[in-house]
Design an enzyme around this catalytic site. Structure first.
Site, PDB file in Angstrom:
ATOM      1  N   ILE A  79     -12.832  -3.659   6.037  1.00 35.22           N
ATOM      2  CA  ILE A  79     -13.869  -3.256   7.001  1.00 35.22           C
ATOM      3  C   ILE A  79     -13.463  -1.845   7.407  1.00 35.22           C
ATOM      4  O   ILE A  79     -12.537  -1.658   8.191  1.00 35.22           O
ATOM      5  CB  ILE A  79     -13.950  -4.215   8.196  1.00 35.22           C
ATOM      6  CG1 ILE A  79     -14.319  -5.622   7.732  1.00 35.22           C
ATOM      7  CG2 ILE A  79     -14.971  -3.700   9.220  1.00 35.22           C
ATOM      8  CD1 ILE A  79     -14.413  -6.653   8.845  1.00 35.22           C
ATOM      9  N   PRO A  80     -14.121  -0.832   6.841  1.00 36.40           N
ATOM     10  CA  PRO A  80     -13.597   0.535   6.829  1.00 36.40           C
ATOM     11  C   PRO A  80     -13.763   1.340   8.120  1.00 36.40           C
ATOM     12  O   PRO A  80     -14.486   2.337   8.167  1.00 36.40           O
ATOM     13  CB  PRO A  80     -14.374   1.171   5.677  1.00 36.40           C
ATOM     14  CG  PRO A  80     -15.691   0.468   5.702  1.00 36.40           C
ATOM     15  CD  PRO A  80     -15.371  -0.953   6.088  1.00 36.40           C
ATOM     16  N   CYS A  81     -13.047   0.951   9.159  1.00 39.67           N
ATOM     17  CA  CYS A  81     -13.118   1.722  10.405  1.00 39.67           C
ATOM     18  C   CYS A  81     -12.487   3.105  10.228  1.00 39.67           C
ATOM     19  O   CYS A  81     -12.740   4.007  11.034  1.00 39.67           O
ATOM     20  CB  CYS A  81     -12.490   0.956  11.567  1.00 39.67           C
ATOM     21  SG  CYS A  81     -10.831   0.374  11.278  1.00 39.67           S
ATOM     22  N   HIS A  82     -11.716   3.299   9.152  1.00 42.46           N
ATOM     23  CA  HIS A  82     -11.152   4.626   8.894  1.00 42.46           C
ATOM     24  C   HIS A  82     -12.236   5.652   8.555  1.00 42.46           C
ATOM     25  O   HIS A  82     -11.986   6.850   8.629  1.00 42.46           O
ATOM     26  CB  HIS A  82     -10.100   4.564   7.765  1.00 42.46           C
ATOM     27  CG  HIS A  82     -10.639   4.095   6.450  1.00 42.46           C
ATOM     28  ND1 HIS A  82     -10.762   2.749   6.136  1.00 42.46           N
ATOM     29  CD2 HIS A  82     -11.092   4.779   5.363  1.00 42.46           C
ATOM     30  CE1 HIS A  82     -11.251   2.635   4.907  1.00 42.46           C
ATOM     31  NE2 HIS A  82     -11.471   3.845   4.421  1.00 42.46           N
ATOM     32  N   ARG A  83     -13.438   5.194   8.251  1.00 41.33           N
ATOM     33  CA  ARG A  83     -14.538   6.108   7.906  1.00 41.33           C
ATOM     34  C   ARG A  83     -15.285   6.625   9.130  1.00 41.33           C
ATOM     35  O   ARG A  83     -16.264   7.357   8.995  1.00 41.33           O
ATOM     36  CB  ARG A  83     -15.510   5.415   6.947  1.00 41.33           C
ATOM     37  CG  ARG A  83     -14.879   5.093   5.609  1.00 41.33           C
ATOM     38  CD  ARG A  83     -15.837   4.412   4.663  1.00 41.33           C
ATOM     39  NE  ARG A  83     -15.114   3.972   3.471  1.00 41.33           N
ATOM     40  CZ  ARG A  83     -15.479   2.950   2.716  1.00 41.33           C
ATOM     41  NH1 ARG A  83     -16.567   2.251   3.028  1.00 41.33           N
ATOM     42  NH2 ARG A  83     -14.769   2.608   1.665  1.00 41.33           N
TER      43      ARG A  83
END
Length: 171
Positions: A138-142
């Site tokens: 779940i790409p919260c780094h984006r």
């Protein structure tokens, strides 16, 4: 001392596996329902995880490691894993919106808030993203600051920068 993040609720039958990765040691928590968490080093120190059994051969752990390795080798841009989201209604909305951010793309917290219905909730979105237990998948780094700067990331800003750079060079 850094606050540990993690799951609100450990499901019955939860087990864990560990994986060395380019961003450090990751702890993968699964149950018969699916993938519940991918935790960073410090998150694993939370005493609530001390009773978990290690099960490196659990099906979802094996598949998660396989897909993460493909991601780190720039051979995977999207994950196909049985995710179990156990947050508040708002957190689940925020996390589901994260899943819609394309590989190698970034948006701001305000943009994410607007996509879930209220552009004024950027700060609340940031808090929800900070509670995301399934890092990388779940790409919260984006999600970045409105200024374009990297802000807030459970694994640390250097790991966020690494993941974004990996994606930029992998497409």
């Amino acid at each position: 001392m850094k606050k540990t993040r993690g799951l609100r609720l450990l499901p019955k039958g939860a087990v864990y596996g560990e994986m060395n990765s380019p961003v450090g040691n990751l702890t993968i928590i699964t149950s018969p329902e699916g993938l519940h968490a991918i935790l960073w080093d410090l998150d694993r120190e939370n005493p609530k995880y001390s009773d978990l059994s290690k099960a490196e051969d659990a099906t979802v752990i094996v598949e998660t490691k396989k897909q993460l390795n493909e991601y780190f080798q720039k051979r995977r841009k999207a994950f196909d894993l049985p995710l179990v989201l156990n947050g508040t209604v708002f957190q689940n909305e925020a996390w589901n919106q994260l899943l819609k951010i394309p590989y190698a793309t970034t948006i701001s917290y305000a943009e994410q808030a607007e996509k879930i219905g209220n552009k004024n909730k950027a700060r609340a979105v940031g808090m929800a993203n900070g509670c995301n237990p399934i890092s990388i998948v779940i790409p919260c780094h984006r999600v970045i600051g409105s200024s374009g700067h990297l802000v807030g990331f459970g694994g640390g800003l250097e790991k966020k920068a690494f993941l974004l750079q990996l994606e930029q060079t992998g497409h």
